[in-house]
Enzyme design. Structure first.
Site, PDB file in Angstrom:
ATOM      1  N   HIS A 119       0.860  -1.182   0.000  1.00  0.00           N
ATOM      2  CA  HIS A 119       0.000   0.000   0.000  1.00  0.00           C
ATOM      3  C   HIS A 119       0.894   1.229   0.000  1.00  0.00           C
ATOM      4  CE1 HIS A 119      -3.678   2.360   0.813  1.00  0.00           C
ATOM      5  NE2 HIS A 119      -2.822   3.170   1.447  1.00  0.00           N
ATOM      6  N   CYS A 120       0.703   2.100  -0.985  1.00  0.00           N
ATOM      7  CA  CYS A 120       1.543   3.286  -1.126  1.00  0.00           C
ATOM      8  C   CYS A 120       0.767   4.530  -0.695  1.00  0.00           C
ATOM      9  CB  CYS A 120       2.014   3.430  -2.569  1.00  0.00           C
ATOM     10  SG  CYS A 120       3.058   4.893  -2.834  1.00  0.00           S
ATOM     11  N   PRO A 121       1.179   5.176   0.394  1.00  0.00           N
ATOM     12  CA  PRO A 121       0.460   6.388   0.821  1.00  0.00           C
ATOM     13  C   PRO A 121       0.621   7.544  -0.149  1.00  0.00           C
ATOM     14  CG  PRO A 121       2.456   6.089   2.126  1.00  0.00           C
ATOM     15  CD  PRO A 121       2.305   4.853   1.293  1.00  0.00           C
ATOM     16  N   ASN A 125      -3.291   4.550  -2.469  1.00  0.00           N
ATOM     17  CA  ASN A 125      -3.901   3.373  -3.071  1.00  0.00           C
ATOM     18  C   ASN A 125      -2.966   2.184  -2.889  1.00  0.00           C
ATOM     19  OD1 ASN A 125      -5.727   1.814  -4.444  1.00  0.00           O
ATOM     20  ND2 ASN A 125      -5.476   2.829  -6.429  1.00  0.00           N
TER      21      ASN A 125
END
Length: 264
Positions: A119-121, A125
């Site tokens: 999960h990439c802040p 997403n």
């Protein structure tokens, strides 16, 4: 193929995404205004340099917006499991649905994602099977745009001829040194960070291992040996290499002819 939008309700993710958009907007506005357009107007540089900068900026922000709003591979509540693939599915103990192996439950998004990488802040997403190719494009074009910006910042002081037609009373011109220093600082941060991330992503794809599997030392991602073309073609959904660089398209799953214990 129908475009599926995906929005994550996460204030911290919105903040991180806003910071990335700010960096993009800052360089897209000030670098052409301070460097490219004035030097082009005085005949110091060709118009192709201006066009290439705006093109790189367009590709970068398109990949960013699409990666942040694309469905990463969210699993349906009642998925249809082919009979021949049932042994490759398992039950998620958090959302209580059946999922393929190598899928993971994201606590931020609140659902399972097929072949979830992480999960990439910064895009607010997950990076999963259906938007991994967009995330790679984002990393690549951010490197291109950041390096382009750093080169222009350097050339502004050490290579380009002095400008004679600039209005020195304009805010951007009067504070040119400070604005370019900020641009240079952000360019170094973005180029260094994205280069490291892009390298780790490419090595993971070639090794058929996701970031989550690396961190958990899982061996589920180790499949049959294959060429780098096959590995990347599966991620981008096409064998046409020129399409690997275009974010203005949809992706279809590409089933290659090789046996892998990780394919579901």
């Amino acid at each position: 193929m129908k475009l599926r939008l995906h929005f994550v309700v996460d204030p911290m993710g919105w903040f991180c995404l806003s910071m990335v958009l700010f960096v993009w907007l800052y360089n897209t506005l000030f670098i052409p205004k301070l460097v490219l357009l004035p030097h082009y107007a005085e005949g110091h540089i060709p118009g192709a340099l201006v066009v290439c900068y705006y093109l790189a900026s367009l590709l970068c922000v398109t990949a960013l917006l699409r990666a942040s709003t694309a469905d990463p591979g969210r699993l349906a509540q009642d998925p249809k499991i082919p009979l021949a693939e049932r042994e490759h599915w398992e039950l998620c103990n958090k959302c209580n649905i059946m999922r393929p192996k190598r899928s993971h439950h994201c606590s931020r998004c609140g659902h399972c994602v097929r072949r979830m990488d992480h999960h990439c802040p910064w895009i607010n997403n997950c990076v999963g099977e259906d938007n991994h190719w967009l995330f790679l494009q984002l990393c690549f074009y951010t490197q291109v745009l950041s390096l382009y910006t750093l080169v222009l910042d350097f050339c502004q002081y050490y290579y380009f001829q002095p400008l004679v037609s600039m209005d020195q009373e304009l805010f951007a011109v009067h504070h040119e040194l400070a604005l370019l220093r900020v641009s240079c600082f952000m360019g170094l941060i973005m180029f260094g960070g994205m280069s490291s991330l892009f390298y780790s992503q490419i090595t993971g794809i070639l090794a058929d291992t996701t970031t989550i599997e690396k961190m958990s030392h899982s061996s589920d991602g180790i499949g049959a040996r294959r060429s780098w073309q096959q590995s990347l073609a599966e991620v981008f959904g096409t064998r046409w290499k020129v399409l690997w660089f275009l974010p203005f398209r949809s992706r279809r799953p590409l089933h290659l002819d090789y046996a892998s214990n990780s394919h579901v």
